[in-house]
Design an enzyme around this catalytic site. Structure first.
Site, PDB file in Angstrom:
ATOM      1  N   GLY A   1     103.495  22.186 -61.745  1.00  0.00           N
ATOM      2  CA  GLY A   1     104.280  21.623 -60.645  1.00  0.00           C
ATOM      3  C   GLY A   1     103.508  20.638 -59.799  1.00  0.00           C
ATOM      4  O   GLY A   1     102.438  20.176 -60.167  1.00  0.00           O
TER       5      GLY A   1
ATOM      6  N   HIS B   1     102.658  13.588 -65.004  1.00  0.00           N
ATOM      7  CA  HIS B   1     103.622  14.544 -65.559  1.00  0.00           C
ATOM      8  C   HIS B   1     104.891  13.802 -66.020  1.00  0.00           C
ATOM      9  O   HIS B   1     105.457  14.116 -67.061  1.00  0.00           O
ATOM     10  CB  HIS B   1     104.041  15.578 -64.499  1.00  0.00           C
ATOM     11  CG  HIS B   1     102.909  16.404 -63.951  1.00  0.00           C
ATOM     12  ND1 HIS B   1     102.454  16.270 -62.670  1.00  0.00           N
ATOM     13  CD2 HIS B   1     102.170  17.401 -64.511  1.00  0.00           C
ATOM     14  CE1 HIS B   1     101.479  17.138 -62.444  1.00  0.00           C
ATOM     15  NE2 HIS B   1     101.276  17.834 -63.544  1.00  0.00           N
TER      16      HIS B   1
HETATM   17  P1  AMP Z   1      98.977  20.491 -64.585  1.00  0.00           P
HETATM   18  O1  AMP Z   1     100.257  20.549 -63.804  1.00  0.00           O
HETATM   19  O2  AMP Z   1      97.855  19.865 -63.823  1.00  0.00           O
HETATM   20  O3  AMP Z   1      98.625  21.792 -65.245  1.00  0.00           O
HETATM   21  O4  AMP Z   1      99.247  19.469 -65.775  1.00  0.00           O
HETATM   22  C1  AMP Z   1     100.337  19.623 -66.643  1.00  0.00           C
HETATM   23  C2  AMP Z   1     100.209  18.633 -67.772  1.00  0.00           C
HETATM   24  O5  AMP Z   1     100.186  17.303 -67.244  1.00  0.00           O
HETATM   25  C3  AMP Z   1      98.933  18.805 -68.576  1.00  0.00           C
HETATM   26  O6  AMP Z   1      99.214  18.613 -69.955  1.00  0.00           O
HETATM   27  C4  AMP Z   1      98.053  17.710 -68.036  1.00  0.00           C
HETATM   28  O7  AMP Z   1      97.074  17.277 -68.950  1.00  0.00           O
HETATM   29  C5  AMP Z   1      99.072  16.625 -67.770  1.00  0.00           C
HETATM   30  N1  AMP Z   1      98.559  15.666 -66.805  1.00  0.00           N
HETATM   31  C6  AMP Z   1      97.983  15.935 -65.593  1.00  0.00           C
HETATM   32  N2  AMP Z   1      97.547  14.796 -65.015  1.00  0.00           N
HETATM   33  C7  AMP Z   1      97.843  13.784 -65.886  1.00  0.00           C
HETATM   34  C8  AMP Z   1      97.642  12.361 -65.867  1.00  0.00           C
HETATM   35  N3  AMP Z   1      97.049  11.751 -64.842  1.00  0.00           N
HETATM   36  N4  AMP Z   1      98.076  11.646 -66.925  1.00  0.00           N
HETATM   37  C9  AMP Z   1      98.673  12.263 -67.974  1.00  0.00           C
HETATM   38  N5  AMP Z   1      98.899  13.580 -68.057  1.00  0.00           N
HETATM   39  C10 AMP Z   1      98.484  14.338 -67.031  1.00  0.00           C
END
Ligand code: AMP
Length: 290
Positions: free
Chosen positions: A38, A44
């Site tokens: 989230g 995301h």
């Molecule tokens: P998180 O909510 O931080 O657990 O991230 C959820 C998903 O979004 C994971 O697969 C992350 O690698 C991806 N994600 C987070 N930040 C980025 C970003 N800057 N660019 C691309 N994907 C991202």
């Protein structure tokens, strides 16, 4: 945020989600899954859009997974904003948002977990013991709940992507794991929910991570094959930022995440991690040696 897209269906039970997805697949629909914690941002959103472009129905999950936080880490403070997240999901084309409560995912004490091998002991795993076991456990649960699908993960969390890919293969899970490029701010800082923790001064210095990676990649591409020299160069760049406390700067084999054979050869992944105040930030970049 404004947009013409319709609001996604919000599901908070495993049973309800399974029923919807079984029905969709029975009707021939391809399902895409985007697991998140989230506080969604454009990184995301890019995953959801990619999933939407390759599938008929996209599920975005929103769950701050207690298992992947150690005592003393930021589980309680982790930023949360479900209304905003629903707007992002609508805009990006998610049909379903799976937002289970803690009890739905972990109805009792957790006994059975995924235990990872060496991929989880290095880099972020070295300073966050148990973190990746917690990630792998919740992702395995999500894969089991969602069933046959393509699942989209960001390269920004390169070690996580590598581990999830390997777990899906090792456990024969019916999931195609897709890695997606990192989305950045104009000054190079990788988007992260944890950027919200940065003070103004820390925010100004945080793009040093990206600059360190670029300096490391430039060295490799200029012919440097000594991994230690590349790591020292990246560490020096991070060290030039007064508010950064470096955790690691590494040049590794992208498959094993270890330094492997010297000299550097073929595909190399450069990864860095540093703390700026309360925020622990990570970033990485691919390059080619030789
Ligand atoms: P998180 O909510 O931080 O657990 O991230 C959820 C998903 O979004 C994971 O697969 C992350 O690698 C991806 N994600 C987070 N930040 C980025 C970003 N800057 N660019 C691309 N994907 C991202």
């Amino acid at each position: 945020m404004t947009g013409s897209a319709s609001r996604p269906v919000v599901e908070d039970t495993i049973r309800g989600l399974r029923a919807r997805l079984d029905e969709a697949r029975a009707g021939g629909q391809r399902v895409g899954l985007v697991p998140t914690m989230g506080f969604l941002h454009a990184g995301h959103r890019s995953l959801i859009e990619r999933a939407r472009s390759e599938n008929d129905l996209v599920v975005a999950s929103i769950f701050v997974n207690p298992l992947q936080f150690s005592p003393g880490e930021d589980f309680d403070d982790y930023p949360r904003d479900l209304d905003h997240d629903l707007a992002v999901c609508a805009w990006a084309g998610a049909g379903i948002v799976f937002a289970p409560g803690r009890h739905e995912m972990y109805p009792g004490p957790v006994v059975t977990t995924v235990r990872l091998g060496t991929l989880a002991d290095v880099l972020c795993g070295a300073s966050r013991p148990g973190h990746f076991d917690g990630v792998a456990t919740v992702v395995a649960k999500l894969f089991s709940i969602v069933g046959e699908c393509s699942a989209y993960f960001g390269e920004k969390d390169f070690q996580q992507l590598t581990i999830v890919r390997r777990m899906a293969r090792d456990l024969s899970l019916p999931v195609r794991v897709v890695g997606c490029p990192t989305v950045r701010e104009p000054d190079g800082l990788a988007l992260s929910s944890r950027n919200a923790y940065l003070s103004e001064a820390e925010r100004v210095q945080a793009p040093v991570l990206r600059r360190a990676l670029e300096a490391g990649a430039a060295l490799v591409e200029a012919g440097e094959t000594d991994g230690a020299a590349v790591e020292a160069r990246m560490a020096a760049v991070i060290g030039s930022a007064s508010l950064a406390r470096i955790d690691y700067a590494a040049a590794v084999d992208p498959a094993t995440l270890t330094r492997g054979q010297q000299p550097l050869q073929g595909d190399v992944r450069l990864l860095v991690a540093a703390r700026f105040g309360k925020a622990r930030l990570i970033d990485n970049l691919g390059c080619r040696a030789g």
